[in-house]
Each structure stands twice: as C-alpha cells, then as structure tokens.
Design a protein around this motif. Sequence first.
Motif, PDB file in Angstrom:
ATOM      1  N   UNK A  33     -10.014   9.202   1.060  1.00  0.00           N
ATOM      2  CA  UNK A  33     -10.489  10.534   0.685  1.00  0.00           C
ATOM      3  C   UNK A  33      -9.663  11.639   1.340  1.00  0.00           C
ATOM      4  N   UNK A  34      -8.331  11.453   1.228  1.00  0.00           N
ATOM      5  CA  UNK A  34      -7.390  12.449   1.746  1.00  0.00           C
ATOM      6  C   UNK A  34      -6.369  12.747   0.641  1.00  0.00           C
ATOM      7  N   UNK A  35      -6.731  13.626  -0.298  1.00  0.00           N
ATOM      8  CA  UNK A  35      -5.879  13.882  -1.463  1.00  0.00           C
ATOM      9  C   UNK A  35      -4.445  14.280  -1.121  1.00  0.00           C
ATOM     10  N   UNK A  36      -4.239  14.912   0.032  1.00  0.00           N
ATOM     11  CA  UNK A  36      -2.876  15.342   0.397  1.00  0.00           C
ATOM     12  C   UNK A  36      -1.914  14.158   0.502  1.00  0.00           C
ATOM     13  N   UNK A  37      -2.410  12.966   0.780  1.00  0.00           N
ATOM     14  CA  UNK A  37      -1.542  11.792   0.924  1.00  0.00           C
ATOM     15  C   UNK A  37      -0.897  11.366  -0.396  1.00  0.00           C
ATOM     16  N   UNK A  38      -1.516  11.680  -1.517  1.00  0.00           N
ATOM     17  CA  UNK A  38      -0.963  11.287  -2.820  1.00  0.00           C
ATOM     18  C   UNK A  38       0.427  11.879  -3.044  1.00  0.00           C
ATOM     19  N   UNK A  39       0.672  13.053  -2.485  1.00  0.00           N
ATOM     20  CA  UNK A  39       1.971  13.712  -2.659  1.00  0.00           C
ATOM     21  C   UNK A  39       3.106  12.937  -1.989  1.00  0.00           C
ATOM     22  N   UNK A  40       2.787  12.052  -1.050  1.00  0.00           N
ATOM     23  CA  UNK A  40       3.830  11.275  -0.375  1.00  0.00           C
ATOM     24  C   UNK A  40       4.555  10.340  -1.345  1.00  0.00           C
ATOM     25  N   UNK A  41       3.944  10.029  -2.470  1.00  0.00           N
ATOM     26  CA  UNK A  41       4.595   9.171  -3.467  1.00  0.00           C
ATOM     27  C   UNK A  41       5.885   9.802  -3.991  1.00  0.00           C
ATOM     28  N   UNK A  42       5.984  11.111  -3.923  1.00  0.00           N
ATOM     29  CA  UNK A  42       7.190  11.804  -4.408  1.00  0.00           C
ATOM     30  C   UNK A  42       8.269  11.909  -3.343  1.00  0.00           C
ATOM     31  N   UNK A  43       7.953  11.526  -2.124  1.00  0.00           N
ATOM     32  CA  UNK A  43       8.920  11.610  -1.035  1.00  0.00           C
ATOM     33  C   UNK A  43       9.978  10.508  -1.178  1.00  0.00           C
ATOM     34  N   UNK A  44      11.223  10.856  -0.969  1.00  0.00           N
ATOM     35  CA  UNK A  44      12.316   9.880  -1.075  1.00  0.00           C
ATOM     36  C   UNK A  44      12.102   8.698  -0.135  1.00  0.00           C
ATOM     37  N   UNK A  60      -8.083   0.100   0.189  1.00  0.00           N
ATOM     38  CA  UNK A  60      -6.984   0.514  -0.683  1.00  0.00           C
ATOM     39  C   UNK A  60      -6.873  -0.359  -1.934  1.00  0.00           C
ATOM     40  N   UNK A  61      -7.000  -1.676  -1.784  1.00  0.00           N
ATOM     41  CA  UNK A  61      -6.769  -2.605  -2.908  1.00  0.00           C
ATOM     42  C   UNK A  61      -7.544  -2.235  -4.175  1.00  0.00           C
ATOM     43  N   UNK A 119       0.835  -1.209   0.000  1.00  0.00           N
ATOM     44  CA  UNK A 119       0.000   0.000   0.000  1.00  0.00           C
ATOM     45  C   UNK A 119       0.868   1.257   0.000  1.00  0.00           C
ATOM     46  N   UNK A 120       1.996   1.214   0.736  1.00  0.00           N
ATOM     47  CA  UNK A 120       2.903   2.367   0.729  1.00  0.00           C
ATOM     48  C   UNK A 120       3.513   2.571  -0.665  1.00  0.00           C
ATOM     49  N   UNK A 121       3.466   1.543  -1.485  1.00  0.00           N
ATOM     50  CA  UNK A 121       3.968   1.661  -2.849  1.00  0.00           C
ATOM     51  C   UNK A 121       2.996   2.330  -3.800  1.00  0.00           C
ATOM     52  N   UNK A 122       1.835   2.699  -3.290  1.00  0.00           N
ATOM     53  CA  UNK A 122       0.828   3.358  -4.138  1.00  0.00           C
ATOM     54  C   UNK A 122       0.062   4.385  -3.298  1.00  0.00           C
ATOM     55  N   UNK A 169      -6.927   8.062  -2.287  1.00  0.00           N
ATOM     56  CA  UNK A 169      -8.278   7.897  -2.834  1.00  0.00           C
ATOM     57  C   UNK A 169      -9.145   7.062  -1.885  1.00  0.00           C
ATOM     58  N   UNK A 170      -8.570   5.998  -1.326  1.00  0.00           N
ATOM     59  CA  UNK A 170      -9.327   5.104  -0.452  1.00  0.00           C
ATOM     60  C   UNK A 170      -9.831   5.820   0.797  1.00  0.00           C
TER      61      UNK A 170
END
Length: 184
Positions: free
Chosen positions: A115-126, A157-158, A103-106, A112-113
């Motif tokens: 409903x917290x759009x701010x979390x999507x930006x974590x994908x860009x974190x090193x 999430x799945x 799940x941390x890989x996506x 989306x699961x």
Amino acid sequence: MRHLVFLLEGPSERDALAVWLPRWLPDDVQPHFLVFEGKQDMEKRMALKMRYWQLPNSRFLVLRDKDSGDCHAVKAALRARCDEAGRADAVVRIACHELESFFLGDWPAVAQAFEQPRLAALARSAKYRDPDRIAAPEAELRRHLPGYQKRDGARRIAPHMHLDQNASCSFRHLRDAILGLAQG
C-alpha cells in the motif's frame, strides 16, 4: 492425475508458487512441495528425496537462488544430483540472484502489496529494468521497505504480480518451464 514436484530452497518460494500455480497448472496436475532448510540442506538431501519419490506420473522442478555463485556451476551441480537420483528429466531453474529478483521485476505489485503507490514508479527506473542484475534484491527491497521480511514479502507480493509482464528474465524462464512441464 499428473504430479509436479517442486524442490525448493526455503518456504518463501513455496509461498509464492502456491499463489502462482493455480493460474498456470491445469486441473489434472497436482503440485507438491519439498521444502528444504536452505541450499546446503537441499544439495545434501535432494537426490534421496527424488530417488524414493513414489507417485507415478511425476515430473520434478528444482528452484534455487543463485546468490553470489556462478549460475552455470550451480545449475550443473544441481543437474548432477538429479542425474544421480535417476531423474535426468528434472528441470533446474535458478533465481538470479534471489526470489526477490522476481518481485523487483514487478514494482506495481510491490506497491499494491505494501500500500505504497509511490513504489510503482520504480518500474520506470533504468536500475530496475533488468532486476536479475541486482546482486542483493532482498536488501534492495529493504531499502524501500524497511523491515521487509522474506516470507511476509512473498505472501504479500505474489498475489498482486502480473505473471506475463515481469521484468525478471529468470522469472520468465521459471514460468515457461512450469508451463512446459504442465503441458507435457
């Protein structure tokens, strides 16, 4: 009809696979889930379940969390149990460290699961570019989603995951193993 039998450490893995498998398996492959009550129960009973499995044209995939164990030692111990059961062709896959690593890989799926759009930006974190390196992925999800629960998380999430774009190497190995078993 061919059968693909999944031996799983717990119900959250089944919940996630039940969503992903229709996207991966052809119509002539029927999945079955043997869900254990944790890794000790799995290790104790899996050889017996595999040995006495009755359906012809069945292949087996064992999925277990690495947790804090040594990945190679965990895999070798599970392989030995498959051999003991007479199922040397079974595939063993280890989630490094837990299902939540997938799940941390996506992060967009997590966002989306819940409903917290701010979390999507974590994908860009090193920190999250290689989620398999995070030793406690469930705790990491709880840090961002207080009250996170394993089964609820898997169910939420799945369905939103992009199965071809996950940053978790262990997820990609699992996906490729399932696709390989489905073809052959």
